[in-house]
Scaffold this motif. Structure first.
Motif, PDB file in Angstrom:
ATOM      1  N   THR A 134      83.197 145.168  39.270  1.00  0.00           N
ATOM      2  CA  THR A 134      82.558 143.926  39.684  1.00  0.00           C
ATOM      3  C   THR A 134      81.212 143.802  38.968  1.00  0.00           C
ATOM      4  O   THR A 134      80.773 144.731  38.284  1.00  0.00           O
ATOM      5  CB  THR A 134      82.300 143.929  41.196  1.00  0.00           C
ATOM      6  OG1 THR A 134      81.342 144.945  41.469  1.00  0.00           O
ATOM      7  CG2 THR A 134      83.569 144.202  41.977  1.00  0.00           C
ATOM      8  N   ALA A 135      80.576 142.658  39.149  1.00  0.00           N
ATOM      9  CA  ALA A 135      79.286 142.431  38.505  1.00  0.00           C
ATOM     10  C   ALA A 135      78.302 143.540  38.879  1.00  0.00           C
ATOM     11  O   ALA A 135      77.621 144.103  38.019  1.00  0.00           O
ATOM     12  CB  ALA A 135      78.738 141.069  38.919  1.00  0.00           C
ATOM     13  N   LEU A 136      78.260 143.879  40.174  1.00  0.00           N
ATOM     14  CA  LEU A 136      77.322 144.903  40.626  1.00  0.00           C
ATOM     15  C   LEU A 136      77.611 146.240  39.950  1.00  0.00           C
ATOM     16  O   LEU A 136      76.683 146.937  39.509  1.00  0.00           O
ATOM     17  CB  LEU A 136      77.435 145.041  42.153  1.00  0.00           C
ATOM     18  CG  LEU A 136      76.243 145.637  42.885  1.00  0.00           C
ATOM     19  CD1 LEU A 136      75.012 144.761  42.726  1.00  0.00           C
ATOM     20  CD2 LEU A 136      76.569 145.827  44.356  1.00  0.00           C
ATOM     21  N   GLY A 137      78.879 146.595  39.845  1.00  0.00           N
ATOM     22  CA  GLY A 137      79.250 147.847  39.214  1.00  0.00           C
ATOM     23  C   GLY A 137      78.895 147.868  37.736  1.00  0.00           C
ATOM     24  O   GLY A 137      78.457 148.888  37.201  1.00  0.00           O
ATOM     25  N   MET A 181      70.734 142.646  40.144  1.00  0.00           N
ATOM     26  CA  MET A 181      69.528 143.483  40.158  1.00  0.00           C
ATOM     27  C   MET A 181      68.791 143.286  41.480  1.00  0.00           C
ATOM     28  O   MET A 181      68.309 144.250  42.091  1.00  0.00           O
ATOM     29  CB  MET A 181      68.627 143.116  38.990  1.00  0.00           C
ATOM     30  CG  MET A 181      69.283 143.245  37.633  1.00  0.00           C
ATOM     31  SD  MET A 181      69.080 144.850  36.860  1.00  0.00           S
ATOM     32  CE  MET A 181      67.429 144.672  36.228  1.00  0.00           C
ATOM     33  N   SER A 182      68.717 142.048  41.914  1.00  0.00           N
ATOM     34  CA  SER A 182      68.019 141.778  43.176  1.00  0.00           C
ATOM     35  C   SER A 182      68.713 142.465  44.344  1.00  0.00           C
ATOM     36  O   SER A 182      68.056 143.019  45.235  1.00  0.00           O
ATOM     37  CB  SER A 182      67.950 140.269  43.418  1.00  0.00           C
ATOM     38  OG  SER A 182      67.163 139.650  42.427  1.00  0.00           O
ATOM     39  N   ARG A 183      70.042 142.437  44.333  1.00  0.00           N
ATOM     40  CA  ARG A 183      70.793 143.103  45.409  1.00  0.00           C
ATOM     41  C   ARG A 183      70.518 144.601  45.403  1.00  0.00           C
ATOM     42  O   ARG A 183      70.347 145.216  46.464  1.00  0.00           O
ATOM     43  CB  ARG A 183      72.293 142.852  45.248  1.00  0.00           C
ATOM     44  CG  ARG A 183      72.737 141.493  45.753  1.00  0.00           C
ATOM     45  CD  ARG A 183      74.239 141.330  45.606  1.00  0.00           C
ATOM     46  NE  ARG A 183      75.014 142.295  46.375  1.00  0.00           N
ATOM     47  CZ  ARG A 183      76.323 142.450  46.277  1.00  0.00           C
ATOM     48  NH1 ARG A 183      77.000 141.704  45.431  1.00  0.00           N
ATOM     49  NH2 ARG A 183      76.950 143.333  47.016  1.00  0.00           N
ATOM     50  N   LEU A 184      70.473 145.194  44.206  1.00  0.00           N
ATOM     51  CA  LEU A 184      70.190 146.626  44.112  1.00  0.00           C
ATOM     52  C   LEU A 184      68.782 146.931  44.620  1.00  0.00           C
ATOM     53  O   LEU A 184      68.540 147.949  45.264  1.00  0.00           O
ATOM     54  CB  LEU A 184      70.357 147.107  42.666  1.00  0.00           C
ATOM     55  CG  LEU A 184      71.788 147.097  42.113  1.00  0.00           C
ATOM     56  CD1 LEU A 184      71.808 147.437  40.626  1.00  0.00           C
ATOM     57  CD2 LEU A 184      72.671 148.076  42.882  1.00  0.00           C
ATOM     58  N   ILE A 189      67.963 150.693  46.122  1.00  0.00           N
ATOM     59  CA  ILE A 189      68.522 151.607  45.121  1.00  0.00           C
ATOM     60  C   ILE A 189      67.664 151.638  43.867  1.00  0.00           C
ATOM     61  O   ILE A 189      67.550 152.659  43.214  1.00  0.00           O
ATOM     62  CB  ILE A 189      69.973 151.194  44.800  1.00  0.00           C
ATOM     63  CG1 ILE A 189      70.822 151.331  46.061  1.00  0.00           C
ATOM     64  CG2 ILE A 189      70.555 152.021  43.668  1.00  0.00           C
ATOM     65  CD1 ILE A 189      72.202 150.763  45.953  1.00  0.00           C
ATOM     66  N   ILE A 190      67.078 150.521  43.541  1.00  0.00           N
ATOM     67  CA  ILE A 190      66.181 150.478  42.390  1.00  0.00           C
ATOM     68  C   ILE A 190      64.885 149.758  42.770  1.00  0.00           C
ATOM     69  O   ILE A 190      64.825 149.070  43.799  1.00  0.00           O
ATOM     70  CB  ILE A 190      66.810 149.766  41.170  1.00  0.00           C
ATOM     71  CG1 ILE A 190      67.106 148.294  41.519  1.00  0.00           C
ATOM     72  CG2 ILE A 190      68.073 150.468  40.710  1.00  0.00           C
ATOM     73  CD1 ILE A 190      67.553 147.459  40.337  1.00  0.00           C
ATOM     74  N   GLY A 214      83.105 151.304  46.400  1.00  0.00           N
ATOM     75  CA  GLY A 214      82.470 150.351  47.307  1.00  0.00           C
ATOM     76  C   GLY A 214      81.271 149.709  46.650  1.00  0.00           C
ATOM     77  O   GLY A 214      80.995 149.921  45.479  1.00  0.00           O
ATOM     78  N   ASP A 215      80.548 148.903  47.403  1.00  0.00           N
ATOM     79  CA  ASP A 215      79.384 148.260  46.796  1.00  0.00           C
ATOM     80  C   ASP A 215      78.110 149.050  47.051  1.00  0.00           C
ATOM     81  O   ASP A 215      77.046 148.712  46.570  1.00  0.00           O
ATOM     82  CB  ASP A 215      79.236 146.814  47.288  1.00  0.00           C
ATOM     83  CG  ASP A 215      78.813 146.743  48.743  1.00  0.00           C
ATOM     84  OD1 ASP A 215      78.712 147.800  49.390  1.00  0.00           O
ATOM     85  OD2 ASP A 215      78.589 145.627  49.233  1.00  0.00           O
ATOM     86  N   GLY A 216      78.220 150.134  47.829  1.00  0.00           N
ATOM     87  CA  GLY A 216      77.110 151.052  47.982  1.00  0.00           C
ATOM     88  C   GLY A 216      75.907 150.498  48.701  1.00  0.00           C
ATOM     89  O   GLY A 216      74.941 151.209  48.912  1.00  0.00           O
ATOM     90  N   THR A 217      75.959 149.247  49.082  1.00  0.00           N
ATOM     91  CA  THR A 217      74.777 148.650  49.697  1.00  0.00           C
ATOM     92  C   THR A 217      74.721 148.904  51.195  1.00  0.00           C
ATOM     93  O   THR A 217      73.738 148.605  51.836  1.00  0.00           O
ATOM     94  CB  THR A 217      74.744 147.134  49.465  1.00  0.00           C
ATOM     95  OG1 THR A 217      75.996 146.580  49.876  1.00  0.00           O
ATOM     96  CG2 THR A 217      74.513 146.843  48.003  1.00  0.00           C
ATOM     97  N   SER A 218      75.781 149.456  51.759  1.00  0.00           N
ATOM     98  CA  SER A 218      75.761 149.716  53.190  1.00  0.00           C
ATOM     99  C   SER A 218      76.272 151.123  53.459  1.00  0.00           C
ATOM    100  O   SER A 218      77.460 151.373  53.469  1.00  0.00           O
ATOM    101  CB  SER A 218      76.649 148.700  53.925  1.00  0.00           C
ATOM    102  OG  SER A 218      77.953 148.749  53.390  1.00  0.00           O
ATOM    103  N   GLY A 219      75.329 152.030  53.675  1.00  0.00           N
ATOM    104  CA  GLY A 219      75.675 153.399  54.057  1.00  0.00           C
ATOM    105  C   GLY A 219      76.670 154.079  53.156  1.00  0.00           C
ATOM    106  O   GLY A 219      77.836 154.215  53.498  1.00  0.00           O
ATOM    107  N   SER A 220      76.233 154.513  52.018  1.00  0.00           N
ATOM    108  CA  SER A 220      77.143 155.181  51.090  1.00  0.00           C
ATOM    109  C   SER A 220      77.624 156.501  51.653  1.00  0.00           C
ATOM    110  O   SER A 220      76.887 157.261  52.247  1.00  0.00           O
ATOM    111  CB  SER A 220      76.427 155.421  49.770  1.00  0.00           C
ATOM    112  OG  SER A 220      77.125 156.385  49.021  1.00  0.00           O
TER     113      SER A 220
END
Lengths: 224, 224
Positions: A134-137, A181-184, A189-190, A214-220
């Motif tokens: 995905t874009a995030l990945g 980038m904003s989501r990360l 994460i960054i 996963g998208d890693g944004t919620s409890g990896s």
DNA sequence: CGGTGCATTGACAGACCTCAAGACGAGTGG
DNA sequence: CCACTCGTCTTGAGGTCTGTCAATGCACCG
């Protein structure tokens, strides 16, 4: 196959056909379509390889840093363009001299083959990313790649690419890159302290996202 | 660079390390992760190169037909798997013998380099497709590639890939591939007489779609 | 101070994915 | 021969993601 170290390739270049060139940021090493007369080994700095479509869209095929060869071509002309993305020094090796040298020293041929297959690996790696991330990945994978070439473990990444160029590199629009980038950043994460700088705060989660877990944004799970 | 014809590569292989193997449809030439002990040149038939992600998803990196080399690797192990997609005959060349032969005949090295850079070109071509083509454009490009290897100008294409495999090859789901094919059929650009067969009715429009010039389904300028 | 280029963010539309149901053909066993 | 299964393909409905268009903010520079 062809597993010899490439660290010492430099000393195998033919003496008569090589020279050292300095390339300013955003200056070209070579242009798609030009006669392929020389190969370049990046001594210091970085360049990006790209192609331009008929409709004017540019696709960045990859980034190359110290040790990489730029200008490998199967035909008489370069098939890609290469432009420095920071002040860069390169070794210029004329094809004519190189072909002569290959005939005289088979070890050089093996080393060249090794570099060439490594180039192949990089292209394939990128295919994997474009094929099923995905874009995030994709953004996460690019940041990790940039972190590697910038060197330091937790040191800030001085982005050599604009959002547009990151997008052209990942098959995304600049807006999608920016949003990713904003989501990360929101996920912790960054850090984006100022324009052109990225700090990786949680490498494990970033890698998990880049690997598609996963998208890693919620409890990896990797950080539990 | 390294522009010599590869048509005659066969006669340059070392005699002592080569043999001919027959591979049944859907049988593997080699597996990702195995020790890289031999290179394969496809004599007749076709194979696909793929990698499998940790999450089990497969990405098909490309199709290879007559004359292509399969098993090029920069490390000690194969980085991709290769499986025949039709009954295939291949020449198996042991790496050990190959390396010896390179040292004895620099022309072989140059030919190998040529094949390797061609391989690079193919990977980059695919990167362009995945980077900035829509689903319709990707499917069109794949059909044209298949038409080329199947040979005939207006001859039907006997699809060696399932919809799932086409999707894995293009970064799409099988449903999206199927829908794209249906759209091309509805637009009169291809025929799907029966499962596994495609006939290109309007190559110009198909090429226009593959090149990204609009969706080609409504009055192509190339056919005006 | 305004201009320029880049980055961010929002709203919306369109493309693609997911889930689901059904059709079709090939092969198998009764 | 027929029923059955299995894998593949097609098609639909709905949701998510990404692209497009647009406005704004920011840094840099003349």
């Amino acid at each position: 196959m062809f597993t010899e170290s490439t660290a010492g390739v430099a000393r195998w270049w033919p003496a008569d056909g090589t020279s050292t060139v300095d390339i300013a940021d955003r200056s070209h090493l070579l242009h798609e379509g030009d006669d392929a007369v020389a190969l370049y080994e990046i001594i210091d700095g970085a360049a990006m390889i790209y192609r331009t479509s008929i409709d004017g869209r540019r696709t960045i095929l990859g980034l190359r840093t110290q040790g990489a060869l730029v200008g490998l071509s199967s035909g008489r002309r370069y098939v890609c363009s290469a432009v420095a993305i920071e002040p860069t020094r390169a070794r210029r090796i004329s094809y004519a001299a190189l072909e002569r040298a290959i005939d005289n020293d088979p070890r050089l041929a093996r080393r060249l083959l090794n570099v060439c297959t490594e180039e192949l690996s990089r292209s394939r790696e990128r295919l994997l990313i474009l094929g099923n991330r995905t874009a995030l990945g994709r953004v996460a994978a690019l940041l990790l790649e940039l972190a590697q070439s910038t060197g330091g473990a937790k040191r800030p990444i001085l982005l050599p690419l604009t959002r547009l160029e990151m997008g052209e590199s990942l098959g995304l629009t600049l807006e999608t890159v920016s949003r990713s980038m904003s989501r990360l950043r929101t996920a912790g994460i960054i850090d984006l302290p100022r324009s052109g700088v990225v700090i990786i705060r949680d490498r494990a989660r970033l890698e998990a996202i880049a690997d598609g877990s996963g998208d890693g944004t919620s409890g990896s799970r990797l950080c539990a």
